[in-house]
Scaffold this active site. Structure first.
Site, PDB file in Angstrom:
ATOM      1  CD  GLU A   1      -7.080  12.282   6.223  1.00 22.12           C
ATOM      2  OE1 GLU A   1      -6.457  11.266   5.857  1.00 22.12           O
ATOM      3  OE2 GLU A   1      -7.389  12.488   7.405  1.00 22.12           O
ATOM      4  N   PRO A   2      -7.394  13.827   0.219  1.00 15.40           N
ATOM      5  CG  PRO A   2      -8.236  15.176  -1.503  1.00 15.40           C
ATOM      6  CD  PRO A   2      -8.234  15.002  -0.011  1.00 15.40           C
TER       7      PRO A   2
ATOM      8  NE  ARG B   1       1.995   4.489  -7.405  1.00 18.78           N
ATOM      9  CZ  ARG B   1       1.113   3.880  -8.146  1.00 18.78           C
ATOM     10  NH1 ARG B   1       1.245   3.871  -9.466  1.00 18.78           N
ATOM     11  NH2 ARG B   1       0.072   3.291  -7.625  1.00 18.78           N
TER      12      ARG B   1
ATOM     13  CE1 TYR C   1       2.594   0.034  -2.849  1.00 18.34           C
ATOM     14  CE2 TYR C   1       3.269   1.684  -4.457  1.00 18.34           C
ATOM     15  CZ  TYR C   1       3.109   1.274  -3.150  1.00 18.34           C
ATOM     16  OH  TYR C   1       3.478   2.125  -2.144  1.00 18.34           O
TER      17      TYR C   1
ATOM     18  CB  CYS D   1      22.588  -4.326  -9.785  1.00 11.94           C
ATOM     19  SG  CYS D   1      23.785  -3.426 -10.769  1.00 11.94           S
ATOM     20  CD  GLU D   2      16.906  -4.872  -6.024  1.00  9.03           C
ATOM     21  OE1 GLU D   2      15.965  -5.692  -6.070  1.00  9.03           O
ATOM     22  OE2 GLU D   2      17.225  -4.234  -5.024  1.00  9.03           O
TER      23      GLU D   2
END
Ligand code: LLP
Length: 439
Positions: free
Chosen positions: A275-276, A317, A321, A357-358
């Site tokens: 299941e790539p 991402r 991560y 705004c982070e």
């Protein structure tokens, strides 16, 4: 050979013969651009690598659920790994064959199970005892037989980011082998359940073979135990997780993966499934974005910021991560400048940040780049889990998606408008009337 070659390696200004500057002009920025030929080439690499094993490739829809991408893989003969009713509707909408759909995920709702039973999907990848009971109940209500596979937790360390590791004891996915054995016994005895397969998915962005080999060995042990009890298993689904190259580190070599699988599966009468997601689309996409402002450090201790028009809502991402995505300048490059000392282009070490705004809103940190205000940049390797994880945070409309195929660019998803964003919302008219009413 790495698992995937970045598509812009040779020419940072074009994708499959189409000018990125022209695309940015036509569709605006930020925008996602995908290469159809890269997707097809990756699919061909995998089928080639698995040529010695009876196998099927089920594209993991979550990586990039765009209808056009689903259609592309469906046309190549892929099945689909889904994790929600919404993904099932997408697959059907894209012309996918429900018989070639696997339904994974720990939280399948009744309405999702019902839809899957009604359209007769290929298999439910069951993740708990309670889910098996629910699927059996719904099969009884709808007068269907549910095809099932039990997702095993093979307890192997995929050695990837903790958020995308899925086969440790502490993870919520699958069941341990001894519980699986009980579930299989129950399913084999039920007229409402049809035991088809065994499955696992150990994590994502895995670049070494060992975790796959270990997981396969664990599953095969269980297949043998089941065979001894007279419960035959037709397919073995090892999930996705094949890692790609984001930087200079090579991804998983698909041929080595295929060889390892073939060695372990020799002489077994099992249909092999994978299941790539990322492997097929990750390096097929770039995110085009423009520099809005340069904000060089005003004093020692500060940082050089290039504020770009893409943000964590477009590409989560890096924030989620700490993922690394390569960045290249499409225009203007120092060679475009009439004078290389052109004051507008500043070579420095930049943090590329978005307008959200982070502090966590960054796309890339500490990159040595020659930038000018208005420069067009390409963020690489965003075909998987890029647009798929985009949101409207800070009320930013989601970016458009363009598929380049045989030298032609096609808009496959238009840029969201503010009307699209506000459409589903309702406010009490009373409050509005009250605000407008004369006092
Ligand atoms: N099958 C199942 C059951 C999965 O949960 C996944 C991914 C796949 C297949 C496909 O895995 P792939 O071949 O793409 O590695 N958002 C994260 C990745 C999350 C993966 C979740 N499951 C990222 O951006 O790295």
């Amino acid at each position: 050979m790495s698992g995937a070659q970045p598509i812009l390696a040779d020419s940072p200004t074009e994708l499959d013969g189409v000018s990125l500057s022209a695309l940015a002009q036509s569709y605006g920025t930020p925008c996602f651009v995908y290469s159809a030929s890269h997707c097809r080439a990756q699919y061909a690499k995998l089928t080639g690598a698995l040529a010695n094993i009876p196998h099927s490739i089920y594209y993991a829809v979550k990586a990039n659920p765009s209808l056009a991408i689903l259609q592309l893989f469906g046309d190549l003969g892929a099945g689909f790994d889904i994790v929600s009713g919404g993904e099932l509707v997408r697959v059907l909408e894209a012309g996918g064959n429900p018989a070639k759909v696997l339904f994974s995920g720990v939280g399948k709702r009744v309405d999702e199970i019902d839809l899957a039973l009604k359209v007769a999907i290929g298999c439910f990848n069951v993740e708990s005892a309670a889910e098996l009971v629910r699927i059996e109940e719904r099969a009884a209500v709808l007068n269907r037989v549910a095809p099932i596979s039990i997702r095993i937790n093979p307890e192997v360390d995929a050695k990837t980011h903790p958020y995308i590791s899925t086969a440790l004891k502490e993870n919520k996915f699958g069941v341990p082998a001894d519980l699986a054995l009980e579930l299989y016994r129950h399913a084999a005895a039920s007229p409402l359940l049809d035991v088809r397969g065994i499955d696992c998915h150990i994590g994502s962005q895995i670049t070494s073979l060992e975790p796959f080999r270990d997981a396969l060995a664990n599953l095969l042990e269980l297949v043998d135990l089941l065979a001894a009890e007279g419960i035959p298993i037709a397919h073995l689904d090892l999930g996705g997780g094949l890692g790609i190259s984001y930087d200079d580190t090579p991804g998983l070599d698909p041929q080595q993966y295929g060889n390892a699988m073939a060695a372990s599966l020799a002489d077994r009468n099992l249909h092999f499934i994978i299941e790539p997601g990322r492997f097929l689309v990750g390096n097929a996409g770039v995110l085009l974005t423009r520099v809005e402002y340069l904000k060089p450090k005003p004093a020692p201790g500060y940082r050089n910021f290039a504020i770009i028009d893409a943000a964590m809502n477009d590409l989560l991402r890096p924030a989620l991560y700490q993922a690394w995505h390569d960045v290249s300048v499409v225009e203007p490059t120092t060679s475009d400048a009439t004078d290389t000392s052109d004051a507008a282009i500043t070579e420095s070490t930049w943090d590329l940040v978005g307008p959200i705004c982070e502090t966590g809103d960054f796309i890339a940190k500490e990159r040595r780049l020659a930038l000018a205000p208005g420069a067009l940049l390409a963020i690489h390797s965003v075909g998987a889990y890029g647009m798929a994880q985009a949101s409207n945070y800070n009320s930013r409309p989601r970016a458009p998606e363009i598929l380049v195929d045989s030298g032609q660019a096609r808009l496959i998803r238009a840029r969201e408008t503010t009307a699209d964003m506000l459409g589903p919302e309702r406010i009490a008219l009373r409050q509005r009337d009250a605000a407008q009413a004369p006092t």
